[in-house]
Design a protein around this motif. Structure first.
Motif, PDB file in Angstrom:
ATOM      1  N   SER A 413       1.007  -1.348   0.068  1.00  0.00           N
ATOM      2  CA  SER A 413       0.064  -0.128   0.072  1.00  0.00           C
ATOM      3  C   SER A 413       0.837   1.266   0.038  1.00  0.00           C
ATOM      4  O   SER A 413       0.739   2.057  -0.688  1.00  0.00           O
ATOM      5  CB  SER A 413      -0.933  -0.005   0.936  1.00  0.00           C
ATOM      6  OG  SER A 413      -1.958  -0.928   0.993  1.00  0.00           O
ATOM      7  N   LEU A 414       2.038   1.441   0.776  1.00  0.00           N
ATOM      8  CA  LEU A 414       2.838   2.289   0.827  1.00  0.00           C
ATOM      9  C   LEU A 414       3.495   2.465  -0.672  1.00  0.00           C
ATOM     10  O   LEU A 414       3.549   3.816  -0.859  1.00  0.00           O
ATOM     11  CB  LEU A 414       3.871   2.435   2.015  1.00  0.00           C
ATOM     12  CG  LEU A 414       3.401   2.296   3.202  1.00  0.00           C
ATOM     13  CD1 LEU A 414       4.431   1.856   4.358  1.00  0.00           C
ATOM     14  CD2 LEU A 414       2.985   3.750   3.702  1.00  0.00           C
ATOM     15  N   MET A 415       3.978   1.497  -1.078  1.00  0.00           N
ATOM     16  CA  MET A 415       4.386   1.393  -2.555  1.00  0.00           C
ATOM     17  C   MET A 415       3.622   2.305  -3.336  1.00  0.00           C
ATOM     18  O   MET A 415       3.978   3.092  -4.200  1.00  0.00           O
ATOM     19  CB  MET A 415       4.945   0.183  -3.050  1.00  0.00           C
ATOM     20  CG  MET A 415       6.250  -0.273  -2.281  1.00  0.00           C
ATOM     21  SD  MET A 415       7.636   0.660  -2.763  1.00  0.00           S
ATOM     22  CE  MET A 415       7.839   0.154  -4.341  1.00  0.00           C
ATOM     23  N   SER A 416       2.512   1.765  -3.517  1.00  0.00           N
ATOM     24  CA  SER A 416       1.480   2.252  -4.449  1.00  0.00           C
ATOM     25  C   SER A 416       1.178   3.569  -4.172  1.00  0.00           C
ATOM     26  O   SER A 416       1.015   4.392  -5.349  1.00  0.00           O
ATOM     27  CB  SER A 416       0.104   1.321  -4.411  1.00  0.00           C
ATOM     28  OG  SER A 416       0.360  -0.203  -4.812  1.00  0.00           O
ATOM     29  N   ALA A 417       0.988   3.769  -3.176  1.00  0.00           N
ATOM     30  CA  ALA A 417       0.598   5.307  -2.797  1.00  0.00           C
ATOM     31  C   ALA A 417       1.703   6.278  -3.067  1.00  0.00           C
ATOM     32  O   ALA A 417       1.815   7.361  -3.672  1.00  0.00           O
ATOM     33  CB  ALA A 417       0.273   5.713  -1.436  1.00  0.00           C
ATOM     34  N   GLY A 418       2.970   5.952  -2.858  1.00  0.00           N
ATOM     35  CA  GLY A 418       4.379   6.511  -3.020  1.00  0.00           C
ATOM     36  C   GLY A 418       4.566   6.687  -4.448  1.00  0.00           C
ATOM     37  O   GLY A 418       4.834   7.881  -4.901  1.00  0.00           O
ATOM     38  N   ILE A 419       4.239   5.966  -5.169  1.00  0.00           N
ATOM     39  CA  ILE A 419       4.507   5.842  -6.741  1.00  0.00           C
ATOM     40  C   ILE A 419       3.579   6.734  -7.322  1.00  0.00           C
ATOM     41  O   ILE A 419       3.948   7.558  -8.207  1.00  0.00           O
ATOM     42  CB  ILE A 419       4.559   4.448  -7.454  1.00  0.00           C
ATOM     43  CG1 ILE A 419       5.909   3.641  -6.657  1.00  0.00           C
ATOM     44  CG2 ILE A 419       4.358   4.522  -8.700  1.00  0.00           C
ATOM     45  CD1 ILE A 419       5.858   2.299  -7.441  1.00  0.00           C
ATOM     46  N   VAL A 420       2.382   6.667  -6.953  1.00  0.00           N
ATOM     47  CA  VAL A 420       1.091   7.559  -7.443  1.00  0.00           C
ATOM     48  C   VAL A 420       1.559   8.922  -7.468  1.00  0.00           C
ATOM     49  O   VAL A 420       1.392   9.929  -7.916  1.00  0.00           O
ATOM     50  CB  VAL A 420      -0.127   7.237  -7.063  1.00  0.00           C
ATOM     51  CG1 VAL A 420      -1.141   8.271  -7.347  1.00  0.00           C
ATOM     52  CG2 VAL A 420      -0.560   5.943  -7.795  1.00  0.00           C
ATOM     53  N   GLY A 421       2.124   8.921  -6.073  1.00  0.00           N
ATOM     54  CA  GLY A 421       2.555  10.560  -5.410  1.00  0.00           C
ATOM     55  C   GLY A 421       3.600  11.325  -6.451  1.00  0.00           C
ATOM     56  O   GLY A 421       3.547  12.557  -6.437  1.00  0.00           O
ATOM     57  N   LEU A 422       4.246  10.349  -6.899  1.00  0.00           N
ATOM     58  CA  LEU A 422       5.296  11.073  -7.800  1.00  0.00           C
ATOM     59  C   LEU A 422       4.892  11.923  -9.010  1.00  0.00           C
ATOM     60  O   LEU A 422       5.467  12.721  -9.456  1.00  0.00           O
ATOM     61  CB  LEU A 422       6.301  10.010  -8.346  1.00  0.00           C
ATOM     62  CG  LEU A 422       7.115   9.061  -7.120  1.00  0.00           C
ATOM     63  CD1 LEU A 422       8.080   7.792  -7.834  1.00  0.00           C
ATOM     64  CD2 LEU A 422       7.891  10.109  -6.614  1.00  0.00           C
ATOM     65  N   PHE A 423       3.466  11.433  -9.396  1.00  0.00           N
ATOM     66  CA  PHE A 423       3.038  11.880 -10.625  1.00  0.00           C
ATOM     67  C   PHE A 423       1.708  12.880 -10.296  1.00  0.00           C
ATOM     68  O   PHE A 423       1.309  13.471 -11.385  1.00  0.00           O
ATOM     69  CB  PHE A 423       2.607  10.756 -11.758  1.00  0.00           C
ATOM     70  CG  PHE A 423       3.771  10.001 -12.054  1.00  0.00           C
ATOM     71  CD1 PHE A 423       4.587  10.560 -12.904  1.00  0.00           C
ATOM     72  CD2 PHE A 423       3.813   8.649 -11.382  1.00  0.00           C
ATOM     73  CE1 PHE A 423       5.763   9.464 -13.170  1.00  0.00           C
ATOM     74  CE2 PHE A 423       4.902   7.888 -11.599  1.00  0.00           C
ATOM     75  CZ  PHE A 423       5.739   8.346 -12.423  1.00  0.00           C
ATOM     76  N   VAL A 424       1.445  13.095  -9.120  1.00  0.00           N
ATOM     77  CA  VAL A 424       0.202  13.880  -8.893  1.00  0.00           C
ATOM     78  C   VAL A 424       0.521  14.898  -7.837  1.00  0.00           C
ATOM     79  O   VAL A 424       0.856  14.444  -6.661  1.00  0.00           O
ATOM     80  CB  VAL A 424      -0.917  13.078  -8.469  1.00  0.00           C
ATOM     81  CG1 VAL A 424      -2.176  13.908  -8.042  1.00  0.00           C
ATOM     82  CG2 VAL A 424      -1.420  11.997  -9.269  1.00  0.00           C
ATOM     83  N   TRP A 425       0.555  16.115  -8.273  1.00  0.00           N
ATOM     84  CA  TRP A 425       0.710  17.262  -7.308  1.00  0.00           C
ATOM     85  C   TRP A 425      -0.226  18.424  -7.452  1.00  0.00           C
ATOM     86  O   TRP A 425      -0.838  18.424  -8.509  1.00  0.00           O
ATOM     87  CB  TRP A 425       2.079  17.909  -7.516  1.00  0.00           C
ATOM     88  CG  TRP A 425       3.257  16.907  -7.355  1.00  0.00           C
ATOM     89  CD1 TRP A 425       3.568  16.029  -8.048  1.00  0.00           C
ATOM     90  CD2 TRP A 425       3.776  16.607  -6.116  1.00  0.00           C
ATOM     91  NE1 TRP A 425       4.868  14.894  -7.516  1.00  0.00           N
ATOM     92  CE2 TRP A 425       4.755  15.602  -6.177  1.00  0.00           C
ATOM     93  CE3 TRP A 425       3.549  17.162  -4.613  1.00  0.00           C
ATOM     94  CZ2 TRP A 425       5.634  15.009  -5.094  1.00  0.00           C
ATOM     95  CZ3 TRP A 425       4.474  16.728  -3.636  1.00  0.00           C
ATOM     96  CH2 TRP A 425       5.499  15.637  -3.813  1.00  0.00           C
TER      97      TRP A 425
END
Length: 425
Positions: A413-425
């Motif tokens: 869950s942390l990995m998925s959220a962290g990776i999505v966060g790289l592209f959404v600001w």
């Protein structure tokens, strides 16, 4: 400031991978090529699904197909128990409980997929999907297929329709599937998720969880699979004992069990599985509530949710969030772990789309993090499912690794959220 948060977000993804490596039970056997390849695919997929509408539409179309399948199952439930099904599907209930929405559809899904194996369709799909994913990722064939299978079917359904495969695989490979099972969702409730939180991030989380489950489990529980072991069983259904490989051969004596006898065994096996899962879920949730009651005797503020929220704060901050949002995020993490994703979604449903309260980066990461079954009660579901499917030796190994199962679900869950966060600001 955004650059600083982005760098922290990147650091967070590295830290989550590092934790998985730290707790690996066999660091020497980690397939780093597979980890690197899946990570690259993950990043590209996250970019596509968060930046291009056609990518989101493709995932939604697949989800709608599986939702339709479960909605058909509700028709059978409505015939026998109309007061358990909502008017949307012909019943009279105000809302559907966990048993109705997530467990009873197993009574149709398992026999359906067992029928597809009986006529040879599913083994063919398993063979080619497994080969394709295995070729790209370097992961074993069945583990690759199982990752896709559980993306929409959910953990217990995917395990149920793979019963013969579980019996033939080693205990350690069964543990890998148990770890992966912590990070799925069920098609029947994806629609409910999208009604409460931003749908585009729900649908983005589903495939990312699959890929991250492959990454995290290959780090936590690396298993060296020989070419002789890297085969896929021709599953004979939940209640049969046919053992053949992916070639599609029939039983050794050249005979095949009559279909309706086979179907009856499949339905009975699905029913037993529902009872086992329900019993385990009730027990685990009740035990968590008991712990909260005991903690409250010492301090009314104390609860598993708050304690885990404090523990999770550093990992929430590594998402690239400011301190106030990170602490709130950590509380939602703790709440999700000790209850389930629906509890958190219910609390944020009225405000999650308000960007002044939940900035886009926070909104995307929180939605992705809570879109999975990773919580304490899920460990009970998985252990219960394996108890009904494999022998004592394999089940004991899984039961001894409950902590690793929970760690796997959290890290995915942390990995998925962290990776999505790289592209959404």
């Amino acid at each position: 400031m955004q650059i600083t948060y982005l760098l922290v977000n990147i650091l967070g993804v590295c830290v989550y991978l590092g934790i998985a490596f730290l707790f690996s039970n066999n660091k020497k056997h980690i397939n780093w090529r597979s980890v690197a390849v899946v990570l690259v695919i993950n990043l590209v997929l996250a970019w596509i699904l968060t930046s291009f509408e056609w990518g989101r539409d493709a995932v939604k179309a697949a989800a709608d197909g599986f939702n339709w399948l479960v909605q058909v199952a509700y028709q059978g439930i409505n015939f026998a128990l109309p007061n358990w099904v909502t008017p949307q599907f012909g019943g009279t209930a105000k809302s559907m409980n966990f048993v109705t929405s997530a467990l009873l559809p197993i009574l149709m899904i398992v026999p359906l997929f067992d029928t597809l194996t009986y006529i040879g369709v599913l083994p063919w799909i398993i063979k080619w999907v497994g080969r394709g994913l295995s070729f790209v990722t370097g992961a074993p064939k069945f583990e690759s297929f199982f990752a896709v299978e559980m993306m929409f079917l959910g953990n217990t359904e995917a395990l149920a329709v793979s019963s013969l495969q579980l019996k033939q695989m080693s205990a350690k490979r069964n543990l890998t599937l148990a770890l992966m099972s912590m990070s799925c969702v069920t098609a029947s409730i994806i629609g409910a998720y999208t009604q409460m939180v931003p749908g585009q991030y729900v649908l983005t989380a589903v495939p990312l969880n699959v890929l991250n489950a492959l990454i995290i489990t290959s780090l936590l529980n690396p298993v060296k699979v020989t070419p002789e072991e890297d085969t896929i069983a021709k599953m004979g259904g939940s209640g049969t004992s046919e053992a053949a490989v992916e070639s599609g051969d029939v039983q050794a004596d050249g005979k095949r069990e009559p279909y309706f006898s086979f179907l009856g065994d499949s339905i009975l096996g699905a029913g037993r599985l529902i009872l086992i899962i329900a019993a385990n879920v009730i027990a685990f949730v009740a035990l968590a509530a008991l712990i909260d009651k005991i903690l409250a005797l010492f301090n009314p503020w104390l609860s598993l949710e708050h304690i885990l929220g404090i523990i999770m704060f550093p990992f929430a901050w590594l998402m690239g969030l400011d301190v106030s949002h990170a602490f709130q995020f950590a509380q939602f993490m703790g709440m999700k772990l000790v209850t389930n994703e629906f509890v958190v979604m219910g609390k944020i449903a009225g405000t999650i789309n308000n960007l002044s309260i939940f900035p886009a980066h926070y909104q995307a990461q929180l939605t992705v993090f809570i879109t999975s079954f990773a919580n304490f009660s899920t460990t009970g579901m998985i252990i219960g499912a394996f108890k009904g499917l494999v022998d004592k030796e394999k089940n004991d190994l899984i039961s001894k690794n409950v902590g690793t199962m929970l760690l796997s679900g959290i890290l995915v869950s942390l990995m998925s959220a962290g990776i999505v966060g790289l592209f959404v600001w």
